[in-house]
Design a protein around this motif. Structure first.
Motif, PDB file in Angstrom:
ATOM      1  N   ASN A 168      46.406  44.434  53.879  1.00 19.22           N
ATOM      2  CA  ASN A 168      47.061  45.448  53.050  1.00 19.22           C
ATOM      3  C   ASN A 168      48.164  46.241  53.739  1.00 19.22           C
ATOM      4  O   ASN A 168      48.663  47.214  53.183  1.00 19.22           O
ATOM      5  CB  ASN A 168      46.013  46.423  52.504  1.00 19.22           C
ATOM      6  CG  ASN A 168      45.073  45.760  51.526  1.00 19.22           C
ATOM      7  OD1 ASN A 168      45.491  44.998  50.664  1.00 19.22           O
ATOM      8  ND2 ASN A 168      43.782  46.027  51.671  1.00 19.22           N
TER       9      ASN A 168
ATOM     10  N   THR B 186      52.717  47.172  48.951  1.00 22.22           N
ATOM     11  CA  THR B 186      52.976  47.782  47.644  1.00 22.22           C
ATOM     12  C   THR B 186      51.709  47.888  46.822  1.00 22.22           C
ATOM     13  O   THR B 186      51.454  48.886  46.147  1.00 22.22           O
ATOM     14  CB  THR B 186      54.036  46.973  46.884  1.00 22.22           C
ATOM     15  OG1 THR B 186      55.219  46.887  47.689  1.00 22.22           O
ATOM     16  CG2 THR B 186      54.368  47.623  45.554  1.00 22.22           C
ATOM     17  N   THR B 187      50.880  46.841  46.859  1.00 20.38           N
ATOM     18  CA  THR B 187      49.581  46.860  46.192  1.00 20.38           C
ATOM     19  C   THR B 187      48.500  46.555  47.216  1.00 20.38           C
ATOM     20  O   THR B 187      48.741  45.855  48.204  1.00 20.38           O
ATOM     21  CB  THR B 187      49.518  45.817  45.063  1.00 20.38           C
ATOM     22  OG1 THR B 187      49.735  44.514  45.607  1.00 20.38           O
ATOM     23  CG2 THR B 187      50.568  46.105  44.006  1.00 20.38           C
TER      24      THR B 187
END
Length: 851
Positions: free
Chosen positions: A819, A836-837
């Protein structure tokens, strides 16, 4: 992941010249080669239209002639070579363009031209433009050229020598782009002469005996050859191209001659196999093209006209071959293109199988012999059917098994013993002979997907010639196709009611699961659970011989596939099939298990591609193809193949898994693919021969323009794991993908190596330079804390790193690896930031007891 180049069609002498056919190229592209002479050519005028341009495949290749000047352009690809020096005699694979005299010359001759390279589309030692000879236009032909090479702007004589390798001869003459060079190639008696020099100036020459130009078997230098110009990855003009024969007569002059595009002959059939019942008829459409592009007729001859006859009707656009079955058996129908004199390319065949059936089934009760049992009312629509003989039976060539609807006797499905396909939606995948198999005394066969409907009655018919064996003490002579006497009748069950919490799969014949196969369960989701966002498929222990190909509805869906609890990395729940690039030539069709359009969780399961590498080439056990928006997690599972075992995309976490393979056996375009607490093995599938293999081929992240800013994901990471290396295997951590479109982003951390093999010098394979940023400790090939085998004596190669930037904080946990991404500022890695996610795997980690 490594790609292999294919060959072009071959040229062989025919009436008035040579012709060639089609052949495979890498990735399934077709190539063509060869040429022929027009009838009635006056070879003494010097202006006849018989210099032909032959375009090879795998690139953009053009040639035109105007005002006496040829303009040529050849562009292949980043990995394409124009004059590829591969033993014994590949002069250019399928990437070259040719301008050639259309007929081979057997005596003395000369070919001269003024050649001006204007643009080098690729600067490579094996690219450029050459004037000389070739024995034909296939990858198996031999050559001798005066080659203007792109890499260093030098001209040399090149030819295949007696050892089957490539010789670089003289003269050595430099040239400048934009300035013509005078080239001369001639054969006089037993010598071949090369000449190069400035236009109007003195040429530098050299002479080679024709006997030196040999492929190791034939001294082609003194035989029939085509004077030709070959080019690739170069733009050039050619003027004053003159070819003279032994008497000094000009047989071609570009000032007065013309250029004719060569169109190869071709022959295609609408089907290569035809199954007929005795007394029935069928047809095949043949499309034949003569050399030059005109539609041609065909002939068709049956090898056994007592089994099947063949009659041809030639039309304006194609030909119809009518086939009629006379008795049970096989007949090979040979179809010949009347417009192609080349026997290597003008023939194709149709295997005609004629099914003859007995009027009765003389075997008595089959209650204990079939699955489903005769009279069964709850048969499954997916999975294998089986017929058990007294002893192991034999499946005969051309054999098949048919399924008919009981209601009206209409044909529902025909399962052939070879040359089969399965269709997944609109995707057709070759499966060869795998729809029918013998295990012990039983013949198992798989109906084609979607052929059996719920709540419908069927019966099985088998032609007399399909299977050799004994059934209930009677020599097997098939099962009748008459519904009134057929003994193997059954009805399928009603469609199951599915629960998203547990869709069950059990391949055993006594189970009451929802499905017999994983593919059946996945196919049933769209019907029974189309709105479900999370589906769990629970699989019973067993070996499932099936090809899996599933496209989900999107990233809102997660499919969890779970084998029995308590097994050892999926050892008692195996999904296996043989597939590969030489069977299905694309990454989306060559995997044993292909999953896309859904998030996936695998647990307690083994995925295995059983294909033999020498037969199938690249062969994924798993291809997870969803892309950036999708995730894949795997626990306590195993993955077996040879080349390209796992291909991934998106974000992936493999925990406590086993992966076995050899060439580039973990690869793909994943943003992050973490292999944690896993066991990997480099296997030697070449009977212990000395081999070199790479582990990762990482194609991560879109490249960032020089001086620009962006982010790069963590790529492929092997963490706290072990790797076993088989004897005589030299292993490397990774290999470059051969393209600049992605970063070679991979890391090995705290990995222990063992086994009878060794680690290659430099640790990483830098035969092709990896694409990295900075010192590679951020973006590139890197490792830290690895040990075992001969690692202690090695240092990392140039363009790789023995350290990992911020390892203690950025590669310290799966959350950070999956992540967080590398921050690139003005083209330079400057740190890390959150993706971003995010993908929260904490619940999986808890369930899997992953600390």
């Amino acid at each position: 992941m490594a790609n292999g180049a294919g060959g072009a069609g071959g040229g062989s002498a025919g009436t008035g010249g040579a012709s060639a056919g089609n052949g495979d190229a890498a990735g399934g592209t077709s190539g063509s080669g060869g040429m022929r002479a027009d009838a009635g050519v006056d070879t003494g005028t010097g202006n006849a239209p018989f210099v032909y341009f032959v375009k090879q495949a795998n690139g953009t290749t053009t040639a035109t002639l105007a005002g006496g000047t040829f303009s040529v352009n050849g562009t292949y690809s980043a990995s394409g070579n124009g004059f590829k020096y591969v033993a014994p005699n590949n002069y250019g694979t399928v990437s070259n363009g040719f301008i050639s005299f259309p007929t081979p010359m057997t005596g003395d001759f000369s070919i001269t031209a003024q050649v001006n390279i204007t643009t080098q589309n690729k600067a490579n030692n094996a690219c450029g433009i050459g004037l000389g000879i070739t024995t034909g236009f296939a990858g198996t032909d031999s050559y001798a050229y005066l080659l203007m090479r792109n890499l260093n702007n030098s001209t040399n004589g090149y030819y295949v020598n007696g050892m089957g390798t490539i010789s670089a001869g003289t003269p050595t003459v430099a040239f400048t782009n934009g300035t013509p060079l005078q080239l001369t190639f001639s054969r006089t008696g037993t010598n071949v002469s090369y000449g190069a020099g400035p236009v109007g100036g003195t040429s530098t020459t050299s002479t080679t005996p024709t006997s030196a130009l040999t492929n190791g078997t034939t001294a082609y230098g003194g035989g029939a050859v085509y004077p030709a110009i070959s080019f690739n990855n170069v733009a050039a003009t050619i003027t004053n191209l003159v070819i003279k024969d032994a008497s000094g007569t000009t047989v071609y002059d570009s000032v007065t001659g013309t250029l004719v595009n060569y169109v190869p002959a071709s022959l295609s059939l609408s089907s290569a196999t035809v199954n007929l019942a005795k007394g029935a008829s069928g047809s095949v459409t043949a499309t034949a093209i003569a050399i030059g592009g005109a539609v041609s007729g065909v002939t068709a001859i049956s090898s056994d006209p007592t089994v099947a006859t063949a009659t041809v009707t030639n039309g304006a656009t194609n030909s119809t071959i009518a086939l009629h079955g006379l008795k049970g058996g096989l007949s090979m129908v040979t179809v010949t293109n009347l417009g192609d004199a080349n026997t290597a390319t003008n023939v194709k065949t149709i295997l005609v199988s004629v099914a003859e059936y007995e009027a009765t089934d003389p075997y008595g009760s089959l209650a204990a012999r079939t699955y489903p049992a005769p009279g069964a009312t709850n048969a499954y629509t997916d999975g294998e059917l089986g017929l058990t003989f007294d002893a192991p039976p034999a499946l005969n060539t051309g054999g098949l098994i048919n399924i008919y609807a009981l209601a009206d006797g209409s044909a529902v499905d025909s399962i052939a013993f070879a040359g089969e396909t399965q269709t997944f939606g609109t995707t057709v995948i070759n499966v060869g002979s795998q729809l029918a198999r013998v295990s012990g005394n039983t013949v198992f066969f798989t109906p084609h997907l979607g052929k059996l409907a719920y709540g419908t009655a069927y019966y099985v018919a088998i032609p007399t010639t399909s299977i050799t064996g004994t059934l209930t003490g009677v020599a097997f002579n098939g099962l009748s196709n008459l519904s009134t006497v057929a003994t193997w009748k059954f009805s399928t069950r009603a469609a199951p009611t599915l629960s998203a919490a547990s869709v069950t799969v059990d391949g055993s014949q006594s189970s009451t699961a929802n499905f017999r196969t994983l593919q059946g369960a996945l196919g049933g989701l769209a019907v029974g659970l189309s709105a479900a966002t999370a589906v769990t498929i629970n699989m019973a222990a067993g070996t499932y011989n099936e090809l899996v190909h599933y496209t989900g509805p999107g990233a809102t869906q997660t499919v969890t596939i779970v084998g029995p609890a308590g097994n050892n990395r999926g050892d008692n729940c195996i999904v296996q099939y043989s597939n590969g690039n030489m069977v299905n030539g694309s990454t989306s069709t060559r995997a044993a298990v292909y999953l896309t359009g859904t998030n996936v969780v695998l647990q307690n399961i083994t995925l295995k591609n059983t294909g033999v590498r020498s037969v199938v080439s690249q062969a994924e056990a798993l291809y997870f193809a969803g892309g950036t928006a999708f995730t894949l997690a795997a626990f306590n599972s195993s993955f077996y193949s040879n080349q390209d075992t796992i291909q991934t995309s998106g974000r992936n976490w493999f925990y406590n898994c086993y992966v076995e393979g050899n060439v580039d056996f973990i690869w793909g375009t994943a943003d992050a693919a973490l292999f944690e607490n896993c066991s990997l093995r480099f296997i030697n599938d070449l009977a212990g021969a000395a081999v070199s293999y790479g582990l990762f081929v990482a194609r991560t992240g879109a490249t960032i323009a020089a001086g620009a800013s962006g982010t790069v994901p963590k790529g492929y990471v092997l963490l706290n794991s072990t790797v076993s290396v088989d004897a005589n295997v030299t292993a490397t951590f990774g290999r470059d993908a051969g393209t600049g479109a992605w970063y070679d982003q991979a890391a090995l951390i705290n990995v222990v190596f063992s086994g009878a093999g060794m680690i290659g010098s430099g640790i990483w394979n830098v035969g092709t330079a990896p694409l990295s940023l900075g010192d590679a400790s951020f973006v590139g090939w890197k490792s830290a804390g690895c040990s075992g085998l001969n690692l202690a004596s090695l240092t990392t190669a140039a363009m790789t790193s023995a350290t990992i930037a911020s390892q203690a904080t950025e590669y310290d946990s799966r959350d950070h690896i999956l992540n967080r991404v590398v921050t690139v500022t003005a083209g330079v890695p400057s740190g890390y930031q959150a993706a971003t996610t995010t993908w929260d795997v904490s619940s999986l980690a808890t369930a899997w007891a992953a600390p």
